[in-house]
Enzyme design. Structure first.
Site, mmCIF file in Angstrom:
data_model
loop_
_atom_site.group_PDB
_atom_site.id
_atom_site.type_symbol
_atom_site.label_atom_id
_atom_site.label_comp_id
_atom_site.label_asym_id
_atom_site.label_seq_id
_atom_site.Cartn_x
_atom_site.Cartn_y
_atom_site.Cartn_z
ATOM 1 N N CYS A 143 55.078 61.286 79.721
ATOM 2 C CA CYS A 143 56.855 60.208 79.588
ATOM 3 C C CYS A 143 56.739 59.439 80.625
ATOM 4 O O CYS A 143 57.786 58.671 80.371
ATOM 5 C CB CYS A 143 57.620 61.606 79.886
ATOM 6 S SG CYS A 143 57.220 62.355 81.433
ATOM 7 N N TYR A 144 55.706 59.303 81.693
ATOM 8 C CA TYR A 144 56.197 58.108 83.331
ATOM 9 C C TYR A 144 54.222 58.030 82.891
ATOM 10 O O TYR A 144 54.011 58.573 83.408
ATOM 11 C CB TYR A 144 56.350 59.277 84.361
ATOM 12 C CG TYR A 144 57.449 59.177 84.068
ATOM 13 C CD1 TYR A 144 58.837 58.612 84.600
ATOM 14 C CD2 TYR A 144 57.955 60.866 84.576
ATOM 15 C CE1 TYR A 144 59.764 59.005 84.319
ATOM 16 C CE2 TYR A 144 59.261 61.308 84.711
ATOM 17 C CZ TYR A 144 61.239 60.131 84.646
ATOM 18 O OH TYR A 144 61.770 60.889 84.360
#
Length: 390
Positions: A143-144
């Site tokens: 997600c990052y």
């Protein structure tokens, strides 16, 4: 329960401020007024007393958010002008401490005569509108995914930046001397051998917590002047001592109360927020704090009538006792004696040197006074008390 001849409320005082009728004095002016009129008449005539201090406050720092840009990242390491910030918060939140040195200027290289750049200087640079270099690293997640970020940023580029200081406005402090045979370098400044100078840090009769020594008006939610902007007291600061020994005026005779404070850096003025390099010690931050004291009754008026002669400071040895945790007090001296430029220690006269700036402290108190008289600053009712025992 004590009864008072004078009883005002913060709401009543605020209404007088709105109408331009409030009587506002700085703390030094109030000292003279209480001596002239007595506490009851002074309480009737004066609505607000403004206090001020401008001094090195090592327990200070910036809580900030750097924002996201695609691809987004969860920062694990972050530097501002090579000064490390703690980033173990949310994805792009971090905290930069005022005393953190730049990585290319670590503490083990600090020595007399050498300038040290650190967190306090980064904070000042940002408030001055300067660009600082931000470097961030991450391990990357689904997600990052971003792993690196290098760019210059200004304060305006940061979505959020707050000064959040865990311990400011110490209520009394040590007068530092050095009994050893060599010069030592401390956060109180250089101390010559065999007690050849005495350094002290307080604005005395102007200092916020000397004017409200029992925390009758200062508490969580108190609105304050913080580095040229509006800030708030969050509550008691770290190392807060609610039950110190006190003299007959109720003033602590050892280091006692402290405050934790918060303010929006985007409102601040670098005149009242300055990075400093303390010789032989490291970096820190000079912070201007002003706190209004509402004169609700004659007891509060009496406390705001404090003079430098009423304030006693403990003299401690920073050569052996302090670093070895020895709590010995060599004696007490009044702030009036310290401000004279000379005190007597062990029967000898030695020069006394202030670490706190009295002219800047007075300027802070007067600037807050102007804000109130212009109707730009209203007093706030604390939502919770700060612990204090007598």
């Amino acid at each position: 329960m004590a009864t008072h001849q004078v009883n005002k409320t913060i709401q009543e005082i605020n209404e007088r401020i709105r109408k331009g009728k409030a009587v506002v004095l700085n703390a030094e002016e109030m000292t003279a007024e209480v001596r002239r009129l007595g506490k009851v008449k002074a309480a009737k005539e004066v609505d607000v007393v403004t206090t001020g201090t401008f001094s090195t406050m090592c327990s200070s720092g910036m809580l900030f958010n750097i924002g996201q840009e695609p691809p987004v990242m969860k920062v694990s390491e972050l530097w501002m002008n090579t000064v490390p910030a703690y980033s173990g918060l949310a994805a792009v939140d971090a905290f930069l401490g005022a005393t953190e040195p730049a990585e290319d200027d670590p503490l083990n290289k600090v020595h007399p005569g050498r300038f040290v750049y650190g967190g306090g200087h980064v904070i000042e640079d940002l408030v001055r509108g300067k660009a600082v270099h931000l470097k961030a690293r991450a391990y990357g997640t689904d997600c990052y995914p971003r792993r690196k970020l290098d760019k210059d940023v200004t304060l305006a580029d940061l979505p959020n930046a707050w000064l959040i200081n865990p311990r400011n406005c110490y209520q009394n402090y040590n007068c530092a001397v050095n009994l050893t045979s060599r010069t030592i370098y401390t956060y109180m400044g250089p101390l010559k051998p065999k007690s050849r100078n005495a350094n002290f840090a307080t604005s005395g009769a102007l200092s916020p917590l000397f004017n409200d020594p029992l925390f009758k008006t200062i508490g969580m939610g108190t609105r304050i002047f913080l580095a040229g902007g509006i800030g708030y007291v969050i509550g008691a600061g770290t190392q807060h001592n609610p039950k110190p020994p006190r003299n007959e005026y109720g003033i602590p005779t050892t280091p006692a109360g402290t405050l934790m404070v918060k303010g929006d850096m985007k409102q601040m003025n670098a005149r009242y927020l300055r990075g400093v390099s303390v010789v032989g010690y490291g970096s820190s931050l000079n912070v201007g704090v002003g706190i209004p004291i509402p004169i609700l009754n004659e007891e509060i008026a009496w406390h705001t009538g404090v003079s430098n002669a009423d304030i006693q400071m403990p003299v401690r040895d920073y050569g052996y006792d302090y670093p070895n945790g020895v709590p010995r007090v060599l004696g007490h001296v009044t702030l009036e004696e310290l401000m004279s430029g000379e005190i007597v220690v062990d029967g000898r006269k030695i020069p006394s040197i202030p670490v706190t700036s009295h002219p800047m402290s007075l300027e802070v108190a007067n600037e807050l006074k102007r804000w109130i008289m212009d109707g730009k600053f209203l007093l706030s009712q604390p939502v919770d008390e700060i612990e204090c025992f007598i």
